[in-house]
Design a protein around this motif. Structure first.
Motif, PDB file in Angstrom:
ATOM      1  N   MET A   1       4.434   9.446  -6.336  1.00 34.52           N
ATOM      2  CA  MET A   1       5.141  10.640  -5.860  1.00 34.52           C
ATOM      3  C   MET A   1       5.613  11.485  -7.040  1.00 34.52           C
ATOM      4  O   MET A   1       6.128  10.963  -8.029  1.00 34.52           O
ATOM      5  CB  MET A   1       6.338  10.230  -5.002  1.00 34.52           C
ATOM      6  CG  MET A   1       7.128  11.397  -4.435  1.00 34.52           C
ATOM      7  SD  MET A   1       8.357  10.863  -3.191  1.00 34.52           S
ATOM      8  CE  MET A   1       9.494   9.939  -4.225  1.00 34.52           C
ATOM      9  N   GLU A   2       5.438  12.794  -6.906  1.00 34.39           N
ATOM     10  CA  GLU A   2       5.867  13.716  -7.951  1.00 34.39           C
ATOM     11  C   GLU A   2       6.935  14.652  -7.410  1.00 34.39           C
ATOM     12  O   GLU A   2       7.343  14.544  -6.250  1.00 34.39           O
ATOM     13  CB  GLU A   2       4.662  14.490  -8.486  1.00 34.39           C
ATOM     14  CG  GLU A   2       3.615  13.597  -9.144  1.00 34.39           C
ATOM     15  CD  GLU A   2       2.537  14.383  -9.852  1.00 34.39           C
ATOM     16  OE1 GLU A   2       2.737  14.728 -11.026  1.00 34.39           O
ATOM     17  OE2 GLU A   2       1.496  14.646  -9.228  1.00 34.39           O
ATOM     18  N   SER A   3       7.370  15.608  -8.231  1.00 37.20           N
ATOM     19  CA  SER A   3       8.437  16.529  -7.839  1.00 37.20           C
ATOM     20  C   SER A   3       7.969  17.442  -6.704  1.00 37.20           C
ATOM     21  O   SER A   3       6.769  17.555  -6.419  1.00 37.20           O
ATOM     22  CB  SER A   3       8.881  17.362  -9.044  1.00 37.20           C
ATOM     23  OG  SER A   3       7.776  18.058  -9.600  1.00 37.20           O
ATOM     24  N   VAL A   4       8.924  18.117  -6.068  1.00 36.02           N
ATOM     25  CA  VAL A   4       8.634  18.886  -4.852  1.00 36.02           C
ATOM     26  C   VAL A   4       7.697  20.065  -5.095  1.00 36.02           C
ATOM     27  O   VAL A   4       7.118  20.602  -4.140  1.00 36.02           O
ATOM     28  CB  VAL A   4       9.943  19.393  -4.199  1.00 36.02           C
ATOM     29  CG1 VAL A   4      10.795  18.217  -3.753  1.00 36.02           C
ATOM     30  CG2 VAL A   4      10.715  20.306  -5.144  1.00 36.02           C
TER      31      VAL A   4
ATOM     32  N   ILE B   1       0.850  -1.200   0.000  1.00 34.99           N
ATOM     33  CA  ILE B   1       0.000   0.000   0.000  1.00 34.99           C
ATOM     34  C   ILE B   1       0.881   1.244   0.000  1.00 34.99           C
ATOM     35  O   ILE B   1       0.669   2.193  -0.768  1.00 34.99           O
ATOM     36  CB  ILE B   1      -0.946   0.006   1.219  1.00 34.99           C
ATOM     37  CG1 ILE B   1      -1.968  -1.126   1.121  1.00 34.99           C
ATOM     38  CG2 ILE B   1      -1.682   1.353   1.327  1.00 34.99           C
ATOM     39  CD1 ILE B   1      -2.789  -1.333   2.386  1.00 34.99           C
ATOM     40  N   GLY B   2       1.898   1.226   0.877  1.00 28.70           N
ATOM     41  CA  GLY B   2       2.837   2.349   0.915  1.00 28.70           C
ATOM     42  C   GLY B   2       3.551   2.548  -0.403  1.00 28.70           C
ATOM     43  O   GLY B   2       3.702   3.673  -0.888  1.00 28.70           O
ATOM     44  N   ARG B   3       3.986   1.452  -1.011  1.00 28.33           N
ATOM     45  CA  ARG B   3       4.674   1.550  -2.308  1.00 28.33           C
ATOM     46  C   ARG B   3       3.750   2.083  -3.399  1.00 28.33           C
ATOM     47  O   ARG B   3       4.197   2.803  -4.307  1.00 28.33           O
ATOM     48  CB  ARG B   3       5.200   0.174  -2.730  1.00 28.33           C
ATOM     49  CG  ARG B   3       6.443  -0.272  -1.981  1.00 28.33           C
ATOM     50  CD  ARG B   3       6.982  -1.550  -2.581  1.00 28.33           C
ATOM     51  NE  ARG B   3       7.522  -1.353  -3.920  1.00 28.33           N
ATOM     52  CZ  ARG B   3       7.674  -2.307  -4.833  1.00 28.33           C
ATOM     53  NH1 ARG B   3       7.300  -3.552  -4.540  1.00 28.33           N
ATOM     54  NH2 ARG B   3       8.182  -2.049  -6.008  1.00 28.33           N
ATOM     55  N   SER B   4       2.483   1.731  -3.313  1.00 25.99           N
ATOM     56  CA  SER B   4       1.524   2.210  -4.311  1.00 25.99           C
ATOM     57  C   SER B   4       1.383   3.728  -4.229  1.00 25.99           C
ATOM     58  O   SER B   4       1.363   4.416  -5.258  1.00 25.99           O
ATOM     59  CB  SER B   4       0.158   1.544  -4.100  1.00 25.99           C
ATOM     60  OG  SER B   4       0.238   0.146  -4.286  1.00 25.99           O
ATOM     61  N   TYR B   5       1.306   4.242  -3.001  1.00 25.65           N
ATOM     62  CA  TYR B   5       1.278   5.707  -2.836  1.00 25.65           C
ATOM     63  C   TYR B   5       2.612   6.312  -3.250  1.00 25.65           C
ATOM     64  O   TYR B   5       2.667   7.336  -3.933  1.00 25.65           O
ATOM     65  CB  TYR B   5       0.987   6.078  -1.383  1.00 25.65           C
ATOM     66  CG  TYR B   5      -0.459   5.943  -0.979  1.00 25.65           C
ATOM     67  CD1 TYR B   5      -1.461   6.669  -1.635  1.00 25.65           C
ATOM     68  CD2 TYR B   5      -0.845   5.106   0.064  1.00 25.65           C
ATOM     69  CE1 TYR B   5      -2.798   6.550  -1.260  1.00 25.65           C
ATOM     70  CE2 TYR B   5      -2.179   4.982   0.439  1.00 25.65           C
ATOM     71  CZ  TYR B   5      -3.139   5.714  -0.218  1.00 25.65           C
ATOM     72  OH  TYR B   5      -4.457   5.601   0.145  1.00 25.65           O
TER      73      TYR B   5
ATOM     74  N   VAL C   1       2.631  11.407  -1.189  1.00 23.28           N
ATOM     75  CA  VAL C   1       3.846  11.208  -0.399  1.00 23.28           C
ATOM     76  C   VAL C   1       3.499  11.132   1.089  1.00 23.28           C
ATOM     77  O   VAL C   1       4.035  10.296   1.821  1.00 23.28           O
ATOM     78  CB  VAL C   1       4.857  12.353  -0.649  1.00 23.28           C
ATOM     79  CG1 VAL C   1       6.186  12.050   0.044  1.00 23.28           C
ATOM     80  CG2 VAL C   1       5.086  12.551  -2.138  1.00 23.28           C
ATOM     81  N   ARG C   2       2.613  12.008   1.530  1.00 25.29           N
ATOM     82  CA  ARG C   2       2.204  11.982   2.945  1.00 25.29           C
ATOM     83  C   ARG C   2       1.508  10.664   3.286  1.00 25.29           C
ATOM     84  O   ARG C   2       1.725  10.099   4.364  1.00 25.29           O
ATOM     85  CB  ARG C   2       1.297  13.174   3.248  1.00 25.29           C
ATOM     86  CG  ARG C   2       2.013  14.524   3.185  1.00 25.29           C
ATOM     87  CD  ARG C   2       1.143  15.660   3.697  1.00 25.29           C
ATOM     88  NE  ARG C   2       1.822  16.935   3.576  1.00 25.29           N
ATOM     89  CZ  ARG C   2       1.710  17.748   2.525  1.00 25.29           C
ATOM     90  NH1 ARG C   2       0.924  17.411   1.513  1.00 25.29           N
ATOM     91  NH2 ARG C   2       2.370  18.889   2.480  1.00 25.29           N
TER      92      ARG C   2
END
Length: 231
Positions: free
Chosen positions: A117-120, A109-113, A127-128
């Motif tokens: 992840m995108e740039s800052v 689940i964590g890896r799916s979120y 990411v949260r």
């Protein structure tokens, strides 16, 4: 004539029904499980999902049903369909909270979120959520092999979130909005103290923000208390 039509419809229904039951009974639960696993290993994830869905629907009380649920989630993850994967993993955890695969499921689940992840400079919601999930895994299963993997992901999530705080802080600073900029830089130090790349930069800009705020305050006092030369 009507009787003939009725008999024909009934015959057709019987033939179709018999064919359905025959198709259903063609493969046992273990055969469908083996078929799905073979397709998954070959990278044929769509076909694998079809086999696992049949297994889950036809044999819901089979000992292989939970395997089907898990591998369907893995198949969606492999396809990059992360929202669907999250749904399937979460459903598995809800239905089988004591299953030995739960630490792996939480990690996935964590890896799916994390994979979303995108740039800052973009929205950091995925990411949260990834960070929260990895931290939950570490809390609940600290000795799991997946907890060890999650710790590495936690660092990467924190680095991205620290980068986002710094990015927003710089946006405010460049627009001479020193109070919200100062708040962002201070938040970075409090929430992500171990992210070395941004730590010193944040300290430098905190000093600059405070200096600018002090100078602005002095200018305001001069304007307020300087006597007017206009009679």
């Amino acid at each position: 004539m009507r009787k003939i039509i009725t008999l024909s419809v009934l015959s057709l229904f019987c033939l179709t029904g018999c064919a359905w039951f025959q198709a259903k009974e063609e493969k046992t639960a273990i055969e469908l499980a083996n078929e799905g696993m073979a397709l998954f290993e070959d990278g044929k994830y769509r076909k694998a999902i079809e086999s696992f869905e049949k297994l889950k629907d036809w044999y819901p009380f089979s000992r292989y049903a939970s395997l089907a649920e898990l591998k369907m989630a893995d198949s969606y993850f492999a396809l990059g369909e992360y929202q669907e994967a999250i749904y399937m993993y979460e459903e598995f955890e809800t239905l089988h909270p004591r299953n030995e695969a739960v630490p792996y499921v939480i990690y996935q689940i964590g890896r799916s979120y994390f994979s979303r992840m995108e740039s800052v400079d973009r929205d950091q919601t995925p990411v949260r959520k990834a960070l929260d999930t990895f931290q939950r895994l570490i809390r609940q299963y600290p000795d799991s092999e997946y907890a060890a993997k999650a710790r590495n992901h936690v660092k990467m999530c924190q680095k991205n979130l620290a980068g986002h705080e710094f990015y927003v802080g710089m946006f405010y600073f460049n627009n001479k909005r020193y109070k919200p900029a100062l708040s962002r830089f201070e938040s970075l130090l409090v929430n992500y103290p171990d992210v070395g790349n941004y730590h010193q930069k944040a300290l430098d800009y905190i000093a600059l923000c405070r200096q600018s705020l002090d100078e602005n305050e002095e200018d305001e006092e001069k304007v307020e208390y300087e006597p007017s030369i206009i009679e």
